[in-house]
Design a protein around this motif. Structure first.
Motif, PDB file in Angstrom:
ATOM      1  N   GLY A   5       0.806  -1.220   0.000  1.00  0.00           N
ATOM      2  CA  GLY A   5       0.000   0.000   0.000  1.00  0.00           C
ATOM      3  C   GLY A   5       0.833   1.259   0.000  1.00  0.00           C
ATOM      4  N   TYR A   6       0.547   2.127  -0.951  1.00  0.00           N
ATOM      5  CA  TYR A   6       1.213   3.433  -1.002  1.00  0.00           C
ATOM      6  C   TYR A   6       0.816   4.219   0.254  1.00  0.00           C
ATOM      7  CZ  TYR A   6       3.189   7.667  -2.976  1.00  0.00           C
ATOM      8  OH  TYR A   6       3.962   8.777  -3.194  1.00  0.00           O
ATOM      9  N   PRO A   7       1.697   5.087   0.756  1.00  0.00           N
ATOM     10  CA  PRO A   7       1.347   5.881   1.938  1.00  0.00           C
ATOM     11  C   PRO A   7       0.029   6.640   1.743  1.00  0.00           C
ATOM     12  CG  PRO A   7       3.678   6.136   1.469  1.00  0.00           C
ATOM     13  CD  PRO A   7       3.082   5.361   0.310  1.00  0.00           C
ATOM     14  N   HIS A  60       7.860   0.429  -0.432  1.00  0.00           N
ATOM     15  CA  HIS A  60       9.271   0.617  -0.778  1.00  0.00           C
ATOM     16  C   HIS A  60       9.644  -0.307  -1.944  1.00  0.00           C
ATOM     17  CE1 HIS A  60       9.499   2.019   3.470  1.00  0.00           C
ATOM     18  NE2 HIS A  60      10.470   2.793   3.001  1.00  0.00           N
ATOM     19  N   ASP A  61      10.460   0.191  -2.839  1.00  0.00           N
ATOM     20  CA  ASP A  61      10.911  -0.608  -3.975  1.00  0.00           C
ATOM     21  C   ASP A  61      11.553  -1.912  -3.517  1.00  0.00           C
ATOM     22  OD1 ASP A  61      11.525  -1.001  -6.857  1.00  0.00           O
ATOM     23  OD2 ASP A  61      13.599  -0.813  -6.150  1.00  0.00           O
ATOM     24  N   GLU A  62      12.385  -1.839  -2.473  1.00  0.00           N
ATOM     25  CA  GLU A  62      13.069  -3.032  -1.983  1.00  0.00           C
ATOM     26  C   GLU A  62      12.078  -4.084  -1.504  1.00  0.00           C
ATOM     27  OE1 GLU A  62      13.489   0.157  -0.941  1.00  0.00           O
ATOM     28  OE2 GLU A  62      15.490   0.439  -0.133  1.00  0.00           O
ATOM     29  N   VAL A  63      10.987  -3.638  -0.896  1.00  0.00           N
ATOM     30  CA  VAL A  63       9.959  -4.564  -0.400  1.00  0.00           C
ATOM     31  C   VAL A  63       9.252  -5.226  -1.577  1.00  0.00           C
ATOM     32  CG1 VAL A  63       7.770  -4.723   0.865  1.00  0.00           C
ATOM     33  CG2 VAL A  63       9.658  -3.326   1.776  1.00  0.00           C
ATOM     34  N   PRO A  80      -2.513   5.298  -5.543  1.00  0.00           N
ATOM     35  CA  PRO A  80      -3.279   6.344  -6.231  1.00  0.00           C
ATOM     36  C   PRO A  80      -2.806   6.515  -7.667  1.00  0.00           C
ATOM     37  CG  PRO A  80      -1.622   7.331  -4.821  1.00  0.00           C
ATOM     38  CD  PRO A  80      -1.548   5.846  -4.599  1.00  0.00           C
ATOM     39  N   SER A  81      -3.670   7.079  -8.493  1.00  0.00           N
ATOM     40  CA  SER A  81      -3.302   7.350  -9.879  1.00  0.00           C
ATOM     41  C   SER A  81      -2.373   8.565  -9.947  1.00  0.00           C
ATOM     42  CB  SER A  81      -4.553   7.616 -10.720  1.00  0.00           C
ATOM     43  OG  SER A  81      -5.126   8.852 -10.346  1.00  0.00           O
ATOM     44  N   LEU A  82      -1.697   8.698 -11.070  1.00  0.00           N
ATOM     45  CA  LEU A  82      -0.848   9.871 -11.281  1.00  0.00           C
ATOM     46  C   LEU A  82      -1.661  11.159 -11.232  1.00  0.00           C
ATOM     47  CD1 LEU A  82       1.530   8.590 -14.097  1.00  0.00           C
ATOM     48  CD2 LEU A  82       2.155   9.169 -11.742  1.00  0.00           C
ATOM     49  N   ILE A 119       4.803   6.083  -8.275  1.00  0.00           N
ATOM     50  CA  ILE A 119       3.553   5.530  -8.804  1.00  0.00           C
ATOM     51  C   ILE A 119       3.836   4.761 -10.092  1.00  0.00           C
ATOM     52  CG2 ILE A 119       1.249   6.063  -9.716  1.00  0.00           C
ATOM     53  CD1 ILE A 119       1.657   6.375  -6.595  1.00  0.00           C
ATOM     54  N   GLY A 120       4.706   5.278 -10.942  1.00  0.00           N
ATOM     55  CA  GLY A 120       5.075   4.569 -12.164  1.00  0.00           C
ATOM     56  C   GLY A 120       5.693   3.210 -11.860  1.00  0.00           C
ATOM     57  N   ASP A 121       6.601   3.167 -10.876  1.00  0.00           N
ATOM     58  CA  ASP A 121       7.236   1.900 -10.500  1.00  0.00           C
ATOM     59  C   ASP A 121       6.223   0.930  -9.894  1.00  0.00           C
ATOM     60  OD1 ASP A 121       9.675   2.840 -11.382  1.00  0.00           O
ATOM     61  OD2 ASP A 121      10.428   3.338  -9.374  1.00  0.00           O
TER      62      ASP A 121
END
Length: 153
Positions: A5-7, A60-63, A80-82, A119-121
């Motif tokens: 989940g994004y913050p 996180h990318d690493e996660v 969320p969307s861009l 968000i892109g990643d």
């Protein structure tokens, strides 16, 4: 299942509303960020999920990479969307002013500088997961999780 989940998506609020019943917000700020931390963090998430818990994890990318490497199949993402950048930054700012927590300030500052890239990643990695939900307007996190649970069967 595991939900990346994004913050600001409502991980902590959802867990509080459920009284912790079979749902865990695995707070990454409790882990020392040394080499290999994401692998350990992800292993804990997988273990809890295998025990029947729905586990919210950081984006996180690493996660994400550690979870993809783990081969665990019941991993989903919510972000969320861009197009929601301005609205999302405001949401994170309000959250920080309400809590005054260092982790919420770090989330806000990160989003201010890297929202589009993050968000892109997330969107790119979401295509490799069991499922994802891109937030474009108001939503009910419980209903999103119900959809994921159905997909996980």
């Amino acid at each position: 299942m595991i939900i990346i989940g994004y913050p600001g998506i409502g991980k902590s609020s959802y867990v509080r509303s459920k009284g912790g019943l079979r749902t865990i917000d695995l707070e990454s700020s409790c882990f020392i960020k040394n080499e290999g931390w994401a692998t350990s963090y992800s292993a804990v998430a997988v273990d809890l999920s295998k025990q029947g818990f729905d586990v919210f994890v950081s984006s996180h990318d690493e996660v994400r990479q550690a979870l993809l490497k783990s081969g665990y199949r019941s991993v989903f993402a919510v972000y969320p969307s861009l197009a929601m950048k301005r609205q999302w930054l405001k949401r994170l700012e309000v959250r920080y002013h309400k809590t005054l927590l260092e982790k919420d300030l770090r989330s806000l500052e990160r989003a201010k500088s890297y929202y589009e890239a993050d968000i892109g990643d997330l969107k790119k990695d979401a295509s490799k997961l069991r499922g994802s939900f891109e937030i474009r307007k108001d939503y009910d996190l419980g209903k999103v999780l119900d959809q994921f649970a159905y997909m996980a069967l």
